[in-house]
Design a protein around this motif. Structure first.
Motif, PDB file in Angstrom:
ATOM      1  N   PRO A 199       9.066  -0.875  -3.808  1.00  0.00           N
ATOM      2  CA  PRO A 199       7.953  -1.034  -4.758  1.00  0.00           C
ATOM      3  C   PRO A 199       6.732  -0.215  -4.376  1.00  0.00           C
ATOM      4  CG  PRO A 199       8.012  -2.896  -3.269  1.00  0.00           C
ATOM      5  CD  PRO A 199       9.161  -2.003  -2.868  1.00  0.00           C
ATOM      6  N   LEU A 200       6.109   0.381  -5.383  1.00  0.00           N
ATOM      7  CA  LEU A 200       4.824   1.033  -5.222  1.00  0.00           C
ATOM      8  C   LEU A 200       3.843   0.416  -6.205  1.00  0.00           C
ATOM      9  CD1 LEU A 200       5.735   4.848  -4.990  1.00  0.00           C
ATOM     10  CD2 LEU A 200       5.091   3.318  -3.116  1.00  0.00           C
ATOM     11  N   PHE A 201       2.759  -0.131  -5.689  1.00  0.00           N
ATOM     12  CA  PHE A 201       1.647  -0.610  -6.499  1.00  0.00           C
ATOM     13  C   PHE A 201       2.091  -1.674  -7.505  1.00  0.00           C
ATOM     14  CE2 PHE A 201       1.026   4.149  -5.938  1.00  0.00           C
ATOM     15  CZ  PHE A 201       0.485   4.011  -4.662  1.00  0.00           C
ATOM     16  N   PHE A 202       2.774  -2.705  -6.975  1.00  0.00           N
ATOM     17  CA  PHE A 202       3.243  -3.816  -7.808  1.00  0.00           C
ATOM     18  C   PHE A 202       2.164  -4.880  -8.015  1.00  0.00           C
ATOM     19  CE2 PHE A 202       8.170  -3.948  -7.973  1.00  0.00           C
ATOM     20  CZ  PHE A 202       8.207  -2.609  -8.311  1.00  0.00           C
ATOM     21  N   GLU A 203       1.080  -4.819  -7.232  1.00  0.00           N
ATOM     22  CA  GLU A 203       0.021  -5.817  -7.375  1.00  0.00           C
ATOM     23  C   GLU A 203      -0.690  -5.587  -8.713  1.00  0.00           C
ATOM     24  OE1 GLU A 203       0.010  -3.432  -5.060  1.00  0.00           O
ATOM     25  OE2 GLU A 203       0.948  -4.473  -3.365  1.00  0.00           O
ATOM     26  N   LEU A 204      -0.772  -6.636  -9.537  1.00  0.00           N
ATOM     27  CA  LEU A 204      -1.420  -6.496 -10.833  1.00  0.00           C
ATOM     28  C   LEU A 204      -2.926  -6.334 -10.645  1.00  0.00           C
ATOM     29  CD1 LEU A 204       0.469  -9.182 -12.968  1.00  0.00           C
ATOM     30  CD2 LEU A 204       1.093  -6.824 -12.490  1.00  0.00           C
ATOM     31  N   ASP A 205      -3.456  -5.218 -11.158  1.00  0.00           N
ATOM     32  CA  ASP A 205      -4.869  -4.935 -10.963  1.00  0.00           C
ATOM     33  C   ASP A 205      -5.344  -3.985 -12.059  1.00  0.00           C
ATOM     34  OD1 ASP A 205      -7.430  -4.221 -10.157  1.00  0.00           O
ATOM     35  OD2 ASP A 205      -6.911  -4.084  -8.039  1.00  0.00           O
ATOM     36  N   GLY A 206      -6.111  -4.528 -12.989  1.00  0.00           N
ATOM     37  CA  GLY A 206      -6.597  -3.730 -14.113  1.00  0.00           C
ATOM     38  C   GLY A 206      -7.634  -2.690 -13.746  1.00  0.00           C
ATOM     39  N   ASN A 207      -8.032  -2.652 -12.476  1.00  0.00           N
ATOM     40  CA  ASN A 207      -8.921  -1.569 -12.015  1.00  0.00           C
ATOM     41  C   ASN A 207      -8.136  -0.309 -11.652  1.00  0.00           C
ATOM     42  OD1 ASN A 207     -11.681  -2.802 -11.923  1.00  0.00           O
ATOM     43  ND2 ASN A 207     -10.617  -4.282 -10.618  1.00  0.00           N
ATOM     44  N   PHE A 208      -6.797  -0.425 -11.576  1.00  0.00           N
ATOM     45  CA  PHE A 208      -5.920   0.698 -11.211  1.00  0.00           C
ATOM     46  C   PHE A 208      -6.440   1.418  -9.961  1.00  0.00           C
ATOM     47  CE2 PHE A 208      -5.681   0.488 -15.978  1.00  0.00           C
ATOM     48  CZ  PHE A 208      -4.487  -0.201 -16.014  1.00  0.00           C
ATOM     49  N   PRO A 209      -6.465   0.720  -8.823  1.00  0.00           N
ATOM     50  CA  PRO A 209      -7.095   1.275  -7.628  1.00  0.00           C
ATOM     51  C   PRO A 209      -6.348   2.446  -6.995  1.00  0.00           C
ATOM     52  CG  PRO A 209      -5.971  -0.789  -7.119  1.00  0.00           C
ATOM     53  CD  PRO A 209      -5.941  -0.642  -8.604  1.00  0.00           C
ATOM     54  N   ASN A 210      -5.067   2.622  -7.307  1.00  0.00           N
ATOM     55  CA  ASN A 210      -4.290   3.692  -6.670  1.00  0.00           C
ATOM     56  C   ASN A 210      -4.201   4.942  -7.532  1.00  0.00           C
ATOM     57  OD1 ASN A 210      -3.203   2.306  -4.143  1.00  0.00           O
ATOM     58  ND2 ASN A 210      -2.748   0.818  -5.748  1.00  0.00           N
ATOM     59  N   HIS A 211      -3.901   4.762  -8.791  1.00  0.00           N
ATOM     60  CA  HIS A 211      -3.948   5.852  -9.766  1.00  0.00           C
ATOM     61  C   HIS A 211      -3.851   5.240 -11.150  1.00  0.00           C
ATOM     62  CE1 HIS A 211       0.359   5.518 -10.676  1.00  0.00           C
ATOM     63  NE2 HIS A 211       0.643   5.604  -9.386  1.00  0.00           N
ATOM     64  N   LEU A 212      -4.279   5.974 -12.164  1.00  0.00           N
ATOM     65  CA  LEU A 212      -4.137   5.492 -13.531  1.00  0.00           C
ATOM     66  C   LEU A 212      -2.666   5.227 -13.834  1.00  0.00           C
ATOM     67  CD1 LEU A 212      -6.579   7.697 -15.657  1.00  0.00           C
ATOM     68  CD2 LEU A 212      -6.813   5.279 -15.054  1.00  0.00           C
ATOM     69  N   ALA A 213      -2.406   4.185 -14.599  1.00  0.00           N
ATOM     70  CA  ALA A 213      -1.020   3.843 -14.934  1.00  0.00           C
ATOM     71  C   ALA A 213      -0.554   4.684 -16.118  1.00  0.00           C
ATOM     72  CB  ALA A 213      -0.906   2.354 -15.240  1.00  0.00           C
ATOM     73  N   ASN A 214      -0.574   5.997 -15.899  1.00  0.00           N
ATOM     74  CA  ASN A 214      -0.207   6.966 -16.933  1.00  0.00           C
ATOM     75  C   ASN A 214       0.725   8.002 -16.324  1.00  0.00           C
ATOM     76  OD1 ASN A 214       0.018   8.724 -19.036  1.00  0.00           O
ATOM     77  ND2 ASN A 214      -2.150   9.186 -19.216  1.00  0.00           N
ATOM     78  N   PRO A 215       2.039   7.770 -16.412  1.00  0.00           N
ATOM     79  CA  PRO A 215       2.999   8.640 -15.729  1.00  0.00           C
ATOM     80  C   PRO A 215       2.994  10.093 -16.197  1.00  0.00           C
ATOM     81  CG  PRO A 215       4.034   6.586 -16.418  1.00  0.00           C
ATOM     82  CD  PRO A 215       2.697   6.630 -17.075  1.00  0.00           C
ATOM     83  N   ILE A 216       2.427  10.375 -17.367  1.00  0.00           N
ATOM     84  CA  ILE A 216       2.413  11.753 -17.855  1.00  0.00           C
ATOM     85  C   ILE A 216       1.490  12.627 -17.001  1.00  0.00           C
ATOM     86  CG2 ILE A 216       1.593  13.183 -19.779  1.00  0.00           C
ATOM     87  CD1 ILE A 216       2.857  11.296 -21.688  1.00  0.00           C
ATOM     88  N   LEU A 217       0.482  12.019 -16.382  1.00  0.00           N
ATOM     89  CA  LEU A 217      -0.461  12.782 -15.574  1.00  0.00           C
ATOM     90  C   LEU A 217       0.174  13.206 -14.255  1.00  0.00           C
ATOM     91  CD1 LEU A 217      -3.695  10.610 -16.061  1.00  0.00           C
ATOM     92  CD2 LEU A 217      -3.017  12.685 -17.315  1.00  0.00           C
ATOM     93  N   THR A 218       0.238  14.502 -14.027  1.00  0.00           N
ATOM     94  CA  THR A 218       0.865  15.041 -12.815  1.00  0.00           C
ATOM     95  C   THR A 218       0.228  14.482 -11.552  1.00  0.00           C
ATOM     96  OG1 THR A 218       1.365  17.087 -14.018  1.00  0.00           O
ATOM     97  CG2 THR A 218       1.487  17.180 -11.626  1.00  0.00           C
ATOM     98  N   GLU A 219      -1.082  14.237 -11.597  1.00  0.00           N
ATOM     99  CA  GLU A 219      -1.781  13.761 -10.403  1.00  0.00           C
ATOM    100  C   GLU A 219      -1.363  12.360  -9.985  1.00  0.00           C
ATOM    101  OE1 GLU A 219      -4.940  13.615 -13.814  1.00  0.00           O
ATOM    102  OE2 GLU A 219      -3.217  14.854 -13.239  1.00  0.00           O
ATOM    103  N   THR A 220      -0.608  11.648 -10.822  1.00  0.00           N
ATOM    104  CA  THR A 220      -0.128  10.316 -10.446  1.00  0.00           C
ATOM    105  C   THR A 220       1.221  10.356  -9.728  1.00  0.00           C
ATOM    106  OG1 THR A 220       1.075   9.910 -12.529  1.00  0.00           O
ATOM    107  CG2 THR A 220      -1.276   9.365 -12.499  1.00  0.00           C
ATOM    108  N   HIS A 221       1.836  11.518  -9.620  1.00  0.00           N
ATOM    109  CA  HIS A 221       3.216  11.607  -9.135  1.00  0.00           C
ATOM    110  C   HIS A 221       3.346  11.662  -7.609  1.00  0.00           C
ATOM    111  CE1 HIS A 221       4.331  13.662 -13.250  1.00  0.00           C
ATOM    112  NE2 HIS A 221       3.924  12.421 -13.376  1.00  0.00           N
TER     113      HIS A 221
END
Length: 456
Positions: A199-221
């Motif tokens: 698991p990566l970043f399974f903790e529910l957090d609407g602040n998205f502290p690790n990266h935006l929850a938008n897989p299309i963005l290359t910077e999240t990969h």
């Protein structure tokens, strides 16, 4: 009270919380929903966003004031709201989410009984006009009731029923939930399968502290690619914030486009039900219809948008539909989309074919394509028409969704944003050199005629 008309979009309602829509506005929206749709019972759920619980309570207050009953679904993924609309005795299901948007946003997706989508044309703009008018909503003499229902167990059982669980092999899978709803659902799915999930970043957090929850963005990969390689994983799965979109990475860490995933899922679905109809949106690449037709299925090209595709799935009795944006729709899921079900189908395909994900992808990776590129353009219609004149030698032009310009060895789609002065360019060619040449030509044309690069 704040409730700006601009938050009402073609496919949903999306707002900056507190700036474009406040708690009082959410309550008024609930009253408008009850007044306009005249439901007896409405199911309401929310995801992990910061304002989710407060907005849910306000919406429920507005709905029940009008004498309408509410089923509180709690904290759920968006595809579970569709499941509620398909399985519960409700007239509407409302999901409170802003999908992959940054933390300051929240919003609403509305579906009718059976998970039929509500779009701008079928209610959203009427809601806008009603809620922003100088209308007084008269509360009912008897307010509606509120009951709670947890659909989690039923939803997971339903999703697993759409694949051959016994066939799925013991893959090592890295899952990046982006602190979104996938982090709540995947541990429960993992228990039912022989796979091993990192698991990566399974903790529910609407602040998205690790990266935006938008897989299309290359910077999240970055994190998932590194983990796939370090763990020697068979594949990676990324979900967006509300869990309804899904993207894959193969065992080398390569990101797989929505077009290629659509083609792969189509293959597995047609193996089960030969000759069926598969839908794909106007941005998906040529490999999708070519694959479907080669397998004896019927391919149907449709406009972008989850409400439109849900409608077209019913119209054509489609078995499956895919979008370049990571939405995947299944007839046996009430013609609604689910990132979880799509991921399960890919695991099933890999198991039955006995191939690595990279090997499966290679079979469909025929045409190089340009990553969707956005431009600020004031007069979108004029720019699209100008491009058709510039490429007047095209063998075909269609206006199904924006404008698509077709040549023998390349094609491009230029599509307007529904909410911003933005044009979106997608382009595919028969080889990398041609892709580079034509991409540069179109980009240069747009920029020389007043367009500038846009982030989204």
């Amino acid at each position: 009270m704040i409730i700006k008309p601009s938050i009402f979009k073609d496919y949903d309602i999306r707002a900056v919380a507190g700036e474009e829509l406040d708690i009082e506005g959410v309550e008024r929206l609930g009253q408008a929903i009850a007044t306009y749709f005249k439901p007896q019972t409405v199911a309401v759920g929310h995801d992990m966003r910061i304002t989710g619980k407060d907005w849910q309570q306000a919406l429920i207050t507005g709905i029940t004031k009008m004498g309408v009953n509410v089923i509180d679904l709690g904290e759920i993924a968006t595809d579970m709201a569709y499941f509620a609309a398909g399985t519960l005795t409700v007239d509407l299901a409302v999901m409170i989410s802003a999908s992959h948007n940054p933390p300051k946003y929240n919003g609403f997706k509305i579906v009718k009984r059976g998970a039929a989508g509500v779009s701008g044309e079928t209610g959203i703009y009427d809601l806008r006009d009603l809620v922003t008018a100088d209308t007084t909503f008269e509360s009912a003499a008897q307010p509606g009731t509120v009951s709670q229902q947890d659909l989690t167990e039923g939803w997971i059982k339903h999703a697993l029923s759409l694949v051959d669980v016994e066939a799925i092999k013991s893959f090592k899978v890295v899952v990046d939930a982006g602190n979104g709803m996938g982090g709540k659902i995947m541990p429960l799915v993992d228990k039912e399968l022989p796979i091993t999930v990192t698991p990566l970043f399974f903790e529910l957090d609407g602040n998205f502290p690790n990266h935006l929850a938008n897989p299309i963005l290359t910077e999240t990969h970055g994190p998932i690619i590194e983990t796939i390689k370090n763990e020697g994983a068979d594949l990676g799965i990324m979900f967006d914030g509300d869990g309804d979109r899904m993207f894959l990475l193969d065992e080398t860490g390569r990101f797989i486009s929505g077009t290629l995933t659509t083609a792969m899922v189509a293959v597995q679905m047609l193996e089960k039900e030969p000759g069926s109809t598969i839908l794909y949106n106007a941005i998906c690449g040529r490999v999708v219809p070519e694959t479907v037709n080669k397998m004896g299925g019927k391919s149907v090209r449709v406009r972008v948008g989850h409400t439109i595709i849900k409608e077209k799935m019913r119209e054509h009795n489609g078995l499956f539909a895919g979008e370049h944006s990571g939405h995947y729709f299944f007839r046996d899921n009430f013609s609604a989309d689910s990132g979880l079900i799509a991921a399960l189908v890919v695991l099933e395909l890999m198991s039955k074919k006995g191939k690595k994900l990279s090997e499966l992808v290679h079979e469909f990776d025929v045409y190089p394509s340009l990553e969707e590129t956005n431009f600020n353009v004031e007069d979108k219609e004029a720019m699209m028409k100008a491009l058709t004149e510039h490429f007047s030698a095209a063998k075909a032009v269609d206006w199904l969704d924006g404008v698509s310009i077709w040549f023998e060895d390349w094609w491009a789609n230029i599509r307007p944003s529904n909410t911003q002065p933005v044009l979106r360019l997608n382009l595919e060619a028969n080889n990398a050199e041609l892709l580079k040449t034509k991409s540069e030509e179109i980009i240069a044309y747009i920029e020389s005629h007043g367009g500038t690069r846009a982030e989204e």
